[in-house]
Design an enzyme around this catalytic site. Structure first.
Site, PDB file in Angstrom:
ATOM      1  N   LYS A  22     -55.431 -24.846 100.308  1.00 11.34           N
ATOM      2  CA  LYS A  22     -56.341 -25.779  99.605  1.00 11.34           C
ATOM      3  C   LYS A  22     -57.897 -25.226  99.327  1.00 11.34           C
ATOM      4  O   LYS A  22     -58.504 -24.904  98.540  1.00 11.34           O
ATOM      5  CB  LYS A  22     -56.504 -27.021 100.069  1.00 11.34           C
ATOM      6  N   ASN A  23     -58.304 -24.853 100.627  1.00  9.27           N
ATOM      7  CA  ASN A  23     -59.819 -24.277 100.723  1.00  9.27           C
ATOM      8  C   ASN A  23     -60.092 -22.921 100.275  1.00  9.27           C
ATOM      9  O   ASN A  23     -61.288 -22.375 100.116  1.00  9.27           O
ATOM     10  CB  ASN A  23     -60.406 -24.572 102.047  1.00  9.27           C
ATOM     11  N   CYS A 117     -64.223 -35.618 102.032  1.00  6.23           N
ATOM     12  CA  CYS A 117     -64.188 -36.264 103.085  1.00  6.23           C
ATOM     13  C   CYS A 117     -65.577 -36.877 103.410  1.00  6.23           C
ATOM     14  O   CYS A 117     -66.347 -35.957 103.417  1.00  6.23           O
ATOM     15  CB  CYS A 117     -63.551 -35.756 104.070  1.00  6.23           C
ATOM     16  N   ARG A 122     -73.493 -34.686 103.911  1.00  6.86           N
ATOM     17  CA  ARG A 122     -73.091 -33.210 103.732  1.00  6.86           C
ATOM     18  C   ARG A 122     -73.999 -32.579 102.915  1.00  6.86           C
ATOM     19  O   ARG A 122     -73.712 -32.521 101.493  1.00  6.86           O
ATOM     20  CB  ARG A 122     -71.622 -33.366 102.895  1.00  6.86           C
ATOM     21  N   ASP A 306     -61.477 -28.263 111.104  1.00  5.12           N
ATOM     22  CA  ASP A 306     -60.358 -29.002 110.422  1.00  5.12           C
ATOM     23  C   ASP A 306     -59.083 -29.051 111.074  1.00  5.12           C
ATOM     24  O   ASP A 306     -57.946 -29.789 110.549  1.00  5.12           O
ATOM     25  CB  ASP A 306     -60.069 -28.162 108.966  1.00  5.12           C
ATOM     26  N   ARG A 400     -54.638 -35.111  99.814  1.00  3.18           N
ATOM     27  CA  ARG A 400     -55.396 -34.259  99.239  1.00  3.18           C
ATOM     28  C   ARG A 400     -55.478 -32.751  99.337  1.00  3.18           C
ATOM     29  O   ARG A 400     -55.749 -31.737  99.243  1.00  3.18           O
ATOM     30  CB  ARG A 400     -56.951 -34.410  99.857  1.00  3.18           C
TER      31      ARG A 400
END
Ligand code: EPZ
Length: 420
Positions: A22-23, A117, A122, A306, A400
């Site tokens: 995903k990232n 998230c 952030r 993560d 997600r």
């Protein structure tokens, strides 16, 4: 994906095919804007963050086609310099990558809001300082952040305050459109950042230092459409290995790049797991009992933040863990919201600033609420170890980032149902 129902206690045994990261997918999908042409992506994970990214691109005018065999074709030629609906961009963190991509293509980028998230604050100051160094001026248009490079982007020598994944990716994108040689120092070296470099290179960019903390971009090379395969998701792989540990099982994760998992594998070995590494697979055989340890998260190649909640969940499982586990969270100081939910299952946790201590506890069935993507999957890992029925609500947060979660878990023997 509203709720996950788990009847835990089964040993997980078997193989799991790991999907695309995903990232890596998020910045690469946005970076495609820079090409203004057709890009064909394989191994794009069908997780909600990726599907929302495709929605944002569609809202900007891109044409998207899912083809048989799983590839996704994105035609970026028709992308317009517009502001995408905040309802879309505000739902995912990855929308921040619109700044670098749109600035690079159109010399102006506007963004109503970003989501993702919730780990407290952030900030994106490092992104904005980098853009400013490349000649982009900031203005606010009705609460919308806008950046304009009126005279075009210029090359710069940028030193990041911390190796931010997002800032590195965003500045890389903008730098491909800047005249001259841009250097990004203290850059993030995560495999997904290296994958973005690979994509940009495949599209015609010239980048040196990929995978290191100094990236050099020789800008203004004409970019073109290309085919690109998204790299395997190291966090998904690490999550299934943690699930094997939680249940005393034996799991092989296939389609992985084992070196991406060096730090987590070293730790799992130290805890007592037997780990076998092949060219594109990793097999973990869990011991009946494992040692809880101290782990400190950090930018790659350190232990990834993560995977912190998944590991912490392992430390709390009294049936398996021995000793006190500690997590020192150096990336997201407030990434401990999941511990309140773990406590509802009986976990004993003490938090002191960026450090948390976990005692092996007698975990019991409970209904808990997923606070965020990795926090939610950590609750699921704990639930898999508990004999009895657990429910995890707010499970869309987990959707997600985990593709075919129910199928993959059931395939290795878990009694899990995903509802809604
Ligand atoms: C990416 O977030 C990932 N998200 C996160 O994955 C991951 O936890 C994080 O990198 C770290 O690896 C995506 O790729 C979409 P950062 P990002 O910029 O880019 C501070 C998951 O579970 N910072 O590397 O937002 C920041 O506050 C998620 O998949 C600044 O101070 O993270 C943090 O402490 C969640 N100013 C640290 O740097 C800035 O301008 C690292 O953040 C930028 C960052």
């Amino acid at each position: 994906m509203n709720k996950i129902v788990v009847n835990g206690g089964n040993k997980l045994v078997g193989e799991v095919e790991i999907g695309g990261s995903k990232n890596a997918a998020l910045p690469i999908l946005f970076a495609g804007i820079l090409t203004g042409e057709v890009c064909i992506f394989s191994s794009l994970p069908r997780v909600s963050d990726v599907l929302l990214t495709l929605e944002i691109l569609r809202a900007l005018g891109a044409r998207i086609r899912f083809v048989e065999g799983g590839d996704v074709v994105v035609d970026y030629a028709t992308v317009r310099p517009a502001i995408p609906p905040i309802a879309l961009t505000g739902a995912i963190r990855g929308s921040v990558y619109l700044l670098g991509a749109m600035l690079g293509r159109f010399g102006r980028a506007c963004l109503g809001g970003v989501g993702g998230c919730d780990f407290g604050s952030r900030p994106i100051d490092q992104h904005l300082l980098g853009f400013a160094a490349m000649g982009a001026a900031e203005d606010a248009d009705n609460g919308t952040l806008c950046l304009t490079a009126a005279k075009g982007l210029c090359a710069a020598d940028i030193v990041l305050k911390m190796p931010s994944v997002g800032a590195t990716a965003n500045l890389l994108m903008a730098a491909t459109a800047a005249e001259g040689k841009t250097v990004i120092r203290n850059a993030a070296a995560e495999p997904h950042v290296a994958a973005l470099c690979d994509f940009l290179t495949a599209a015609g960019a010239k980048i040196a230092g990929q995978g290191t903390d100094v990236l050099t971009v020789f800008g203004k090379k004409p970019l073109h459409g290309c085919r690109f395969a998204i790299i395997p998701d190291m966090i998904e792989a690490g999550t299934y290995l943690a699930a094997a540990m939680a249940t005393g099982g034996r799991v092989t994760v296939k389609n992985v790049v084992p070196t991406h998992l060096d730090a987590p594998l070293a730790l799992l070995r130290e805890m007592g797991a037997t780990v076998t590494v092949g060219k594109t697979y990793v097999t973990l055989r869990a011991p009946a009992h494992y040692r809880a340890l101290t782990v400190e998260t950090g930018p790659y190649p350190a232990f990834p933040t993560d995977l912190h909640p998944q590991l912490a969940a392992l430390f709390t499982i009294g049936r398996r863990a021995t000793g006190t586990g500690r997590v020192v969270e150096r990336v997201w100081r407030e990434r401990f919201r999941y511990t309140e939910e773990l406590a509802k299952m009986g976990a004993e946790v003490k938090i002191d600033g960026e450090c948390a201590e976990f005692l092996p506890s007698r975990l019991l069935p409970a209904t808990v609420r997923s606070p965020d993507l990795r926090g939610g999957i950590a609750l699921l890992i704990a639930a898999l170890s508990i004999k009895g029925r657990c429910e995890i609500t707010n499970a869309a947060t987990v959707g997600r980032g985990y593709e075919h979660l129910e199928t993959k878990l059931r395939g290795i023997g878990a009694d899990v149902r995903v509802l809604g």
